[in-house]
Design an enzyme around this catalytic site. Structure first.
Site, PDB file in Angstrom:
ATOM      1  N   HIS A 242       0.819  -1.209   0.000  1.00 20.96           N
ATOM      2  CA  HIS A 242       0.000   0.000   0.000  1.00 20.96           C
ATOM      3  C   HIS A 242       0.856   1.264   0.000  1.00 20.96           C
ATOM      4  O   HIS A 242       0.473   2.283  -0.596  1.00 20.96           O
ATOM      5  CB  HIS A 242      -0.960  -0.021   1.193  1.00 20.96           C
ATOM      6  CG  HIS A 242      -2.107  -0.973   1.028  1.00 20.96           C
ATOM      7  ND1 HIS A 242      -2.075  -2.268   1.488  1.00 20.96           N
ATOM      8  CD2 HIS A 242      -3.321  -0.826   0.424  1.00 20.96           C
ATOM      9  CE1 HIS A 242      -3.215  -2.874   1.187  1.00 20.96           C
ATOM     10  NE2 HIS A 242      -3.980  -2.025   0.541  1.00 20.96           N
ATOM     11  N   GLU A 354      -4.382  -3.266   9.955  1.00 21.88           N
ATOM     12  CA  GLU A 354      -5.342  -3.934   9.069  1.00 21.88           C
ATOM     13  C   GLU A 354      -6.369  -4.720   9.866  1.00 21.88           C
ATOM     14  O   GLU A 354      -7.468  -4.980   9.390  1.00 21.88           O
ATOM     15  CB  GLU A 354      -4.623  -4.873   8.104  1.00 21.88           C
ATOM     16  CG  GLU A 354      -5.560  -5.361   7.006  1.00 21.88           C
ATOM     17  CD  GLU A 354      -4.974  -6.479   6.165  1.00 21.88           C
ATOM     18  OE1 GLU A 354      -5.434  -6.663   5.038  1.00 21.88           O
ATOM     19  OE2 GLU A 354      -4.075  -7.174   6.654  1.00 21.88           O
ATOM     20  N   HIS A 369      -8.356   0.027   9.831  1.00 22.99           N
ATOM     21  CA  HIS A 369      -8.330   0.067   8.370  1.00 22.99           C
ATOM     22  C   HIS A 369      -9.682  -0.301   7.762  1.00 22.99           C
ATOM     23  O   HIS A 369     -10.245   0.431   6.947  1.00 22.99           O
ATOM     24  CB  HIS A 369      -7.239  -0.872   7.841  1.00 22.99           C
ATOM     25  CG  HIS A 369      -7.349  -1.159   6.377  1.00 22.99           C
ATOM     26  ND1 HIS A 369      -7.972  -2.290   5.884  1.00 22.99           N
ATOM     27  CD2 HIS A 369      -6.942  -0.469   5.286  1.00 22.99           C
ATOM     28  CE1 HIS A 369      -7.933  -2.279   4.569  1.00 22.99           C
ATOM     29  NE2 HIS A 369      -7.309  -1.189   4.171  1.00 22.99           N
ATOM     30  N   HIS A 409      -5.546   6.052   2.858  1.00 24.51           N
ATOM     31  CA  HIS A 409      -4.305   5.292   2.966  1.00 24.51           C
ATOM     32  C   HIS A 409      -3.093   6.195   3.162  1.00 24.51           C
ATOM     33  O   HIS A 409      -2.058   5.730   3.672  1.00 24.51           O
ATOM     34  CB  HIS A 409      -4.140   4.373   1.760  1.00 24.51           C
ATOM     35  CG  HIS A 409      -4.862   3.074   1.947  1.00 24.51           C
ATOM     36  ND1 HIS A 409      -4.274   1.995   2.569  1.00 24.51           N
ATOM     37  CD2 HIS A 409      -6.122   2.690   1.644  1.00 24.51           C
ATOM     38  CE1 HIS A 409      -5.135   0.993   2.625  1.00 24.51           C
ATOM     39  NE2 HIS A 409      -6.275   1.392   2.066  1.00 24.51           N
TER      40      HIS A 409
END
Length: 700
Positions: A242, A354, A369, A409
């Site tokens: 990412h 995450e 996330h 992000h």
């Protein structure tokens, strides 16, 4: 069953027309699953299995499906309504997917696996089913050689505007398969240039980029049986993949005269950017909802999705994670201290952010996330009063289309960079490779001056008939326009003053100046270096010349693997066959190089050679090299990540004291070279012979 088809290959027919009943013809050979009476769902069973088969089954291959004694308990997976949208960002859906993957992985024999998957198909949400089936095929020993169809074939509605399907149905109903022409998808169908963000829509809406994001999550599911979730350095590779997306997106923005992405850090202010996806769902027959400019986030309380999450929850999780970073440790769910060490801290932190099942303490650090995605994806209907579905931001297969994905992000990457800033700086001794000096670098593109990279537009075709239920059979091609780059080669001169050595060549590309035209400070530029390649080289004593073609990149997968056709799979028994599926994971090669500008966007090419003896990872078994072309973002199947260095090294942390520019950062085993990316506003067409696959990128 035809002798030319294996039992395993029969499973691939389950991807064909996912909302049509399983007893209807599948594939180009009109194969039909010959199922036991009990497998037919109740609404069709009353018409009689034999009558249905006689009327709808056609004359194609019959695939016998055994009757299993213990049918799977689908109580949990069936909690997702068959016609509802499905997303891995919603805890309920994640739980249902994990249970279904567990069912599929737990079936022992291939016969039972086929029977179980056939039984489940017409009873479950198609998106949930295809996701779980794909993950299981990818990770089971008896099916890992199967080439999973690309998602744009199975669910084309996630990649194309609704007008394309109307034209497809019209053409398919009137013309025979051999007379159908590709249906062109307009380049500008979601917005106009009145919206500055639309200048980079070619990146956000690129079919290959969105397929990469989906396939990456198949290889790295964050819920399901522990043995398929727990992969080597899984949290770190999630961060790095990412981070590189953010670096690439910011690079594209600079090429188009846009500033870098603003982090989404204040969740109580309106979101400036709007987005209108122009997509319809063929499963739910609902339009993907838009987000209007200046929409505010709200607390989520949706009974139909069984979720309640407040902005305060998100802020609390964020603050706890930042506190853990600055204390250098987290607390696991047993109350034990887990240090965020120099080598493993980013892996722990990646799993925490995450919130995969590898997170040491989801109760304390939350689901930052995933629920961030979901909260943004429901800002238009947070309490469900209008019975609206989530927007594209709420689905991993569509989320990269939305400008706010990158703002979200950018914040998450900033959290990880906060941890990286607490680590010791690399010393010159840690960076250097004694005796090795990179003396020159150049890149060569055919018919171009030295150190010039080129990009242009290209039109390519993809067959999406697999996902067009209840339409006449035969191929239906969509033609989409994407960025493409000309082929090029690196030529690197290296001096080795000592004995023969083995080194790791690391190649990155970064913009030379910022949005104001001012040379970068290294602290900012390091996060914009995008990895282009990484490979091992043997160095003889004296002068060495290293040449490397761009199509061997360790970051990207060729166009033919991103949009691979089942008709062009490697032959049975070949070493490439086992890895064919896994190789779908990787950055699309056609987006390897940023767009550039007409007069040449100025960049810095960075090459570093490190000591392979320090980089080498001891593997527990033999390593297949068939998938090395995607290793940087996706690792090696069934093996440890093949580089002991932190991902993104040497740009993964701030520089040592006294380094303000890239020039000051260099050691003798590094070198930089000015290069330019020249964009030609011309469009080529990929040859029709490559519609379903091929062997090479056109050399335009």
């Amino acid at each position: 069953m035809s002798s030319s088809k294996s039992k395993a290959e029969s499973i691939l027919h389950l991807f064909d027309r996912p909302t049509e009943p399983v007893f209807m013809p599948k594939g180009s050979n009109d194969a039909v699953f010959d199922v036991p009476e009990e497998y037919v769902v109740e609404k069709y069973r009353k018409f009689g299995k034999n009558d249905l088969f006689n009327r709808l089954g056609g004359s194609g291959e019959r695939i016998p499906v055994k009757k299993i004694n213990n049918l799977p308990d689908l109580t949990i997976p069936m909690r997702v309504n068959r016609r509802a949208p499905f997303t891995l960002f919603l805890p309920l859906h994640r739980q249902c997917a994990a249970k279904l993957i567990e069912i599929f992985m737990g079936v022992r024999s291939l016969d039972d696996f086929l029977a179980t998957t056939v039984y489940c198909r017409d009873r479950l949400n198609p998106h949930l089913y295809i996701y779980a089936l794909s993950v299981a095929i990818l990770h089971r020993e008896d099916t890992k050689q199967l080439p999973i169809p690309t998602l744009c074939e199975v669910f084309p509605d996630k990649f194309m505007d609704s007008a394309t399907f109307s034209r497809a149905r019209e053409q398919a109903n009137i013309l025979s398969a051999d007379k159908r022409q590709p249906i062109e998808i307009p380049r500008d169908y979601t917005a106009s240039d009145l919206d500055p963000e639309h200048k980079v829509a070619y990146f956000r809406e690129d079919m290959g980029i969105n397929l990469h994001h989906w396939h990456w999550h198949l290889v790295f599911p964050f819920d399901g049986p522990l043995e398929i979730v727990r992969k080597d350095r899984r949290g770190e590779i999630n961060f790095y993949m990412h981070q590189q997306i953010m670096g690439r997106y910011n690079f594209e923005r600079l090429c188009n005269g846009l500033p870098r992405v603003k982090r989404l850090i204040n969740w109580r202010e309106p979101i400036e950017e709007g987005y209108f996806p122009k997509l319809d769902s063929l499963v739910s027959s609902r339009v993907w909802p838009p987000r209007f400019a200046n929409t505010k986030l709200s607390d989520i309380n949706r009974e139909m999705d069984q979720i309640r999450v407040d902005i305060q929850d998100m802020e609390r999780w964020r603050d706890r994670i930042f506190a853990a970073i600055h204390s250098g440790s987290i607390v696991d769910n047993q109350g034990r201290t887990v240090l965020l060490t120099e080598t493993e801290g980013i892996d722990v932190l990646g799993n925490v952010i995450e919130a995969s099942i590898l997170s040491p303490n989801r109760n304390l650090y939350g689901d930052l996330h995933n629920l961030g995605h979901f909260m943004i994806g429901l800002c238009h209907d947070p309490d469900g009063r209008n019975l609206e579905n989530f927007s594209v931001m709420g689905d991993p297969t569509t989320t990269m289309r939305d400008p706010v994905f990158y703002r979200w992000h950018a914040f998450l990457d900033d959290v990880c960079q906060e941890h990286k800033a607490t680590l010791p700086r690399y010393t010159t001794q840690q960076l250097d490779f004694p005796g090795v000096s990179v003396t020159s670098i150049e890149v060569n593109t055919p018919n171009q001056p030295k150190n010039v990279l080129t990009t242009f537009w290209q039109k390519s075709d993809v067959d999406f008939s697999r996902g067009l239920d209840f339409a006449p059979r035969g191929p239906v091609f969509a033609r989409f326009t994407h960025l493409q780059h000309g082929p090029f080669k690196y030529k690197i001169q290296v001096s080795n003053s000592g004995n023969n050595k083995t080194g790791t060549v690391r190649i990155f590309l970064g913009p030379k100046v910022d949005e104001r035209g001012v040379p970068w400070l290294f602290r900012d530029q390091r996060n914009l270096f995008i990895e282009l390649d990484k490979f091992i080289v043997n160095l003889s004593k004296g002068n060495n010349t290293i040449e490397r073609s761009s199509d061997l990149s360790a970051v990207a997968v060729p166009f033919e693997r991103t949009f691979r056709s089942l008709e062009d799979r490697p032959p049975e028994g070949s070493p490439e066959l086992q890895e064919y599926n896994y190789c779908g994971c990787g950055w699309p090669d056609h987006m390897l190089i940023p767009k550039g500008t007409a007069d040449g966007f100025q960049c810095v090419l960075f090459v570093m050679i490190t000591n392979f003896a320090d980089d080498k990872v001891t593997q527990s078994g033999a390593i297949s090299t068939a998938c090395a072309d995607a290793v940087s973002y996706c690792g090696l199947k069934g093996s440890k990540y093949p580089d002991k260095k932190p991902m993104g090294f040497p740009f993964d942390r701030p520089a040592r004291s006294g380094v303000d520019t890239i020039q000051q950062f260099l050691t003798p085993n590094m070198r930089i070279q000015d290069v330019s990316i020249v964009h030609s506003n011309r469009t080529t067409i990929r040859p029709p012979s490559n519609r379903g696959g091929g062997t090479s990128r056109p050399r335009n």
